[in-house]
Design an enzyme around this catalytic site. Structure first.
Site, PDB file in Angstrom:
ATOM      1  N   LYS A   1       0.832  -1.196   0.000  1.00 10.32           N
ATOM      2  CA  LYS A   1       0.000   0.000   0.000  1.00 10.32           C
ATOM      3  C   LYS A   1       0.879   1.264   0.000  1.00 10.32           C
ATOM      4  O   LYS A   1       2.099   1.183   0.235  1.00 10.32           O
ATOM      5  CB  LYS A   1      -0.929  -0.035   1.222  1.00 10.32           C
ATOM      6  CG  LYS A   1      -1.882  -1.244   1.216  1.00 10.32           C
ATOM      7  CD  LYS A   1      -2.844  -1.206   2.409  1.00 10.32           C
ATOM      8  CE  LYS A   1      -3.715  -2.450   2.457  1.00 10.32           C
ATOM      9  NZ  LYS A   1      -4.749  -2.388   3.516  1.00 10.32           N
TER      10      LYS A   1
ATOM     11  N   TYR B   1     -11.635  -3.359  -3.419  1.00 12.55           N
ATOM     12  CA  TYR B   1     -12.274  -3.394  -2.098  1.00 12.55           C
ATOM     13  C   TYR B   1     -13.800  -3.419  -2.187  1.00 12.55           C
ATOM     14  O   TYR B   1     -14.481  -2.978  -1.253  1.00 12.55           O
ATOM     15  CB  TYR B   1     -11.782  -2.209  -1.261  1.00 12.55           C
ATOM     16  CG  TYR B   1     -10.383  -2.423  -0.722  1.00 12.55           C
ATOM     17  CD1 TYR B   1     -10.097  -3.517   0.097  1.00 12.55           C
ATOM     18  CD2 TYR B   1      -9.359  -1.543  -1.011  1.00 12.55           C
ATOM     19  CE1 TYR B   1      -8.815  -3.727   0.599  1.00 12.55           C
ATOM     20  CE2 TYR B   1      -8.069  -1.750  -0.503  1.00 12.55           C
ATOM     21  CZ  TYR B   1      -7.817  -2.847   0.297  1.00 12.55           C
ATOM     22  OH  TYR B   1      -6.555  -3.053   0.807  1.00 12.55           O
TER      23      TYR B   1
ATOM     24  N   PHE C   1     -15.811   2.692   6.692  1.00 14.73           N
ATOM     25  CA  PHE C   1     -14.416   3.008   6.371  1.00 14.73           C
ATOM     26  C   PHE C   1     -14.102   2.906   4.883  1.00 14.73           C
ATOM     27  O   PHE C   1     -12.958   3.109   4.474  1.00 14.73           O
ATOM     28  CB  PHE C   1     -13.468   2.102   7.174  1.00 14.73           C
ATOM     29  CG  PHE C   1     -13.627   0.622   6.924  1.00 14.73           C
ATOM     30  CD1 PHE C   1     -13.025   0.016   5.831  1.00 14.73           C
ATOM     31  CD2 PHE C   1     -14.380  -0.156   7.785  1.00 14.73           C
ATOM     32  CE1 PHE C   1     -13.161  -1.343   5.603  1.00 14.73           C
ATOM     33  CE2 PHE C   1     -14.527  -1.518   7.557  1.00 14.73           C
ATOM     34  CZ  PHE C   1     -13.916  -2.117   6.462  1.00 14.73           C
TER      35      PHE C   1
ATOM     36  N   ARG D   1       2.815  -6.439   9.365  1.00 11.01           N
ATOM     37  CA  ARG D   1       2.076  -5.386  10.078  1.00 11.01           C
ATOM     38  C   ARG D   1       2.584  -5.241  11.517  1.00 11.01           C
ATOM     39  O   ARG D   1       2.653  -4.128  12.047  1.00 11.01           O
ATOM     40  CB  ARG D   1       0.582  -5.694  10.041  1.00 11.01           C
ATOM     41  CG  ARG D   1      -0.023  -5.464   8.646  1.00 11.01           C
ATOM     42  CD  ARG D   1      -1.395  -6.082   8.513  1.00 11.01           C
ATOM     43  NE  ARG D   1      -2.049  -5.712   7.258  1.00 11.01           N
ATOM     44  CZ  ARG D   1      -3.175  -6.267   6.822  1.00 11.01           C
ATOM     45  NH1 ARG D   1      -3.775  -7.211   7.526  1.00 11.01           N
ATOM     46  NH2 ARG D   1      -3.712  -5.873   5.673  1.00 11.01           N
TER      47      ARG D   1
ATOM     48  N   ASN E   1      -1.773  -0.030   6.992  1.00 10.49           N
ATOM     49  CA  ASN E   1      -1.246  -1.315   7.454  1.00 10.49           C
ATOM     50  C   ASN E   1      -0.363  -2.023   6.414  1.00 10.49           C
ATOM     51  O   ASN E   1      -0.275  -3.234   6.373  1.00 10.49           O
ATOM     52  CB  ASN E   1      -2.373  -2.203   7.989  1.00 10.49           C
ATOM     53  CG  ASN E   1      -3.427  -2.506   6.941  1.00 10.49           C
ATOM     54  OD1 ASN E   1      -3.241  -2.210   5.758  1.00 10.49           O
ATOM     55  ND2 ASN E   1      -4.528  -3.124   7.360  1.00 10.49           N
TER      56      ASN E   1
ATOM     57  N   HIS F   1      -1.690  -5.449   1.473  1.00 10.86           N
ATOM     58  CA  HIS F   1      -2.948  -6.172   1.243  1.00 10.86           C
ATOM     59  C   HIS F   1      -2.614  -7.551   0.705  1.00 10.86           C
ATOM     60  O   HIS F   1      -1.711  -7.680  -0.119  1.00 10.86           O
ATOM     61  CB  HIS F   1      -3.818  -5.445   0.198  1.00 10.86           C
ATOM     62  CG  HIS F   1      -4.854  -6.338  -0.425  1.00 10.86           C
ATOM     63  ND1 HIS F   1      -6.044  -6.622   0.198  1.00 10.86           N
ATOM     64  CD2 HIS F   1      -4.855  -7.065  -1.570  1.00 10.86           C
ATOM     65  CE1 HIS F   1      -6.741  -7.476  -0.565  1.00 10.86           C
ATOM     66  NE2 HIS F   1      -6.033  -7.746  -1.648  1.00 10.86           N
TER      67      HIS F   1
ATOM     68  N   GLU G   1      -9.137 -10.804  -7.858  1.00 10.52           N
ATOM     69  CA  GLU G   1      -8.310  -9.603  -7.761  1.00 10.52           C
ATOM     70  C   GLU G   1      -7.202  -9.547  -8.825  1.00 10.52           C
ATOM     71  O   GLU G   1      -6.877  -8.468  -9.327  1.00 10.52           O
ATOM     72  CB  GLU G   1      -7.696  -9.515  -6.355  1.00 10.52           C
ATOM     73  CG  GLU G   1      -8.758  -9.267  -5.287  1.00 10.52           C
ATOM     74  CD  GLU G   1      -8.255  -9.441  -3.847  1.00 10.52           C
ATOM     75  OE1 GLU G   1      -7.018  -9.527  -3.646  1.00 10.52           O
ATOM     76  OE2 GLU G   1      -9.104  -9.478  -2.937  1.00 10.52           O
TER      77      GLU G   1
HETATM   78  P1  ATP Z   1      -6.620  -6.180   3.211  1.00 14.85           P
HETATM   79  O1  ATP Z   1      -7.914  -6.524   2.497  1.00 14.85           O
HETATM   80  O2  ATP Z   1      -6.168  -4.759   2.951  1.00 14.85           O
HETATM   81  O3  ATP Z   1      -5.566  -7.198   2.962  1.00 14.85           O
HETATM   82  P2  ATP Z   1      -7.592  -7.364   5.586  1.00 14.85           P
HETATM   83  O4  ATP Z   1      -8.058  -8.465   4.678  1.00 14.85           O
HETATM   84  O5  ATP Z   1      -6.698  -7.738   6.724  1.00 14.85           O
HETATM   85  O6  ATP Z   1      -6.873  -6.225   4.779  1.00 14.85           O
HETATM   86  P3  ATP Z   1     -10.256  -6.319   5.502  1.00 14.85           P
HETATM   87  O7  ATP Z   1     -11.297  -6.695   6.487  1.00 14.85           O
HETATM   88  O8  ATP Z   1     -10.328  -6.907   4.127  1.00 14.85           O
HETATM   89  O9  ATP Z   1      -8.832  -6.594   6.173  1.00 14.85           O
HETATM   90  O10 ATP Z   1     -10.253  -4.733   5.395  1.00 14.85           O
HETATM   91  C1  ATP Z   1      -9.620  -4.087   4.296  1.00 14.85           C
HETATM   92  C2  ATP Z   1      -8.874  -2.887   4.802  1.00 14.85           C
HETATM   93  O11 ATP Z   1      -9.836  -1.959   5.302  1.00 14.85           O
HETATM   94  C3  ATP Z   1      -7.954  -3.167   5.981  1.00 14.85           C
HETATM   95  O12 ATP Z   1      -6.659  -3.513   5.560  1.00 14.85           O
HETATM   96  C4  ATP Z   1      -7.958  -1.847   6.717  1.00 14.85           C
HETATM   97  O13 ATP Z   1      -7.004  -0.960   6.169  1.00 14.85           O
HETATM   98  C5  ATP Z   1      -9.334  -1.309   6.437  1.00 14.85           C
HETATM   99  N1  ATP Z   1     -10.243  -1.569   7.553  1.00 14.85           N
HETATM  100  C6  ATP Z   1     -10.795  -2.753   7.898  1.00 14.85           C
HETATM  101  N2  ATP Z   1     -11.579  -2.650   8.976  1.00 14.85           N
HETATM  102  C7  ATP Z   1     -11.526  -1.343   9.340  1.00 14.85           C
HETATM  103  C8  ATP Z   1     -12.114  -0.572  10.387  1.00 14.85           C
HETATM  104  N3  ATP Z   1     -12.923  -1.117  11.272  1.00 14.85           N
HETATM  105  N4  ATP Z   1     -11.822   0.748  10.432  1.00 14.85           N
HETATM  106  C9  ATP Z   1     -11.005   1.323   9.523  1.00 14.85           C
HETATM  107  N5  ATP Z   1     -10.410   0.654   8.520  1.00 14.85           N
HETATM  108  C10 ATP Z   1     -10.661  -0.658   8.424  1.00 14.85           C
HETATM  109 MG    MG Z   2      -9.194  -8.101   2.938  1.00 11.93          MG
END
Ligand code: ATP
Ligand code: MG
Length: 136
Positions: A9, A49, A57, A102, A112, A115, A126
């Site tokens: 990211k 996403y 968010f 992370r 973070n 992804h 994706e």
């Molecule tokens: P990614 O999809 O980026 O790999 P992830 O699979 O660990 O991350 P997801 O649940 O898919 O987590 O959420 C996608 C992204 O959205 C997260 O990486 C984070 O940056 C953001 N995100 C998720 N939950 C929250 C929240 N409660 N508040 C703010 N941002 C969030």
């Molecule tokens: Mg995810």
């Protein structure tokens, strides 16, 4: 061989962690099938996403991944999807174990670093967003 989609990211690029993150995946034994540094279009970010559309968010997340260049890649190896997810650490870096990407380099949930596709089905969805010509 199992493939997964990974994106460093904008915070990871800004912090100079591109080499570090790629090195970890290579050292683990994953193969780089494709890799490029790009700026996402809003359409690509919203598509990546799309499962989070409507969540509070979503807008912040999309704007964040548009805030600078990212590195997108396809990695392959046995169990690549889960191996990468474990190496990334939990979504909220505050809970991420030291030794994970992370857990070593982030503190904020939005910023973070990385992804990774959360399932083989997600990876299959994706990869073509960014690597249209890749045979998956
Ligand atoms: P990614 O999809 O980026 O790999 P992830 O699979 O660990 O991350 P997801 O649940 O898919 O987590 O959420 C996608 C992204 O959205 C997260 O990486 C984070 O940056 C953001 N995100 C998720 N939950 C929250 C929240 N409660 N508040 C703010 N941002 C969030
Ligand atoms: Mg995810």
């Amino acid at each position: 061989m199992e493939k997964t989609f990974v994106m460093i990211k904008p915070d990871g690029v800004r912090k100079g962690l591109v080499g570090e993150v790629i090195h970890r995946f290579e050292a683990r034994g994953l193969d780089i099938e494709a890799l490029k540094l790009i700026r996402l279009s809003r359409k690509e970010a919203e598509e990546l996403y799309s499962i989070h559309r409507g969540k509070d968010f979503f807008e912040e997340l999309v704007n964040f991944v548009l805030s600078g260049p990212v590195v997108v890649m396809v990695l392959s190896g046995e169990g690549a999807v889960n191996v990468v997810r474990k190496m990334m650490g939990t979504t909220n870096p505050k809970d991420a174990e030291p030794g994970t990407i992370r857990g070593d380099f982030a503190l904020e949930i939005t910023e973070n670093i990385v992804h990774g596709a959360d399932s083989e089905e997600s990876a299959e969805r994706e990869i073509p967003i960014f690597f249209g010509g890749l045979d998956t």
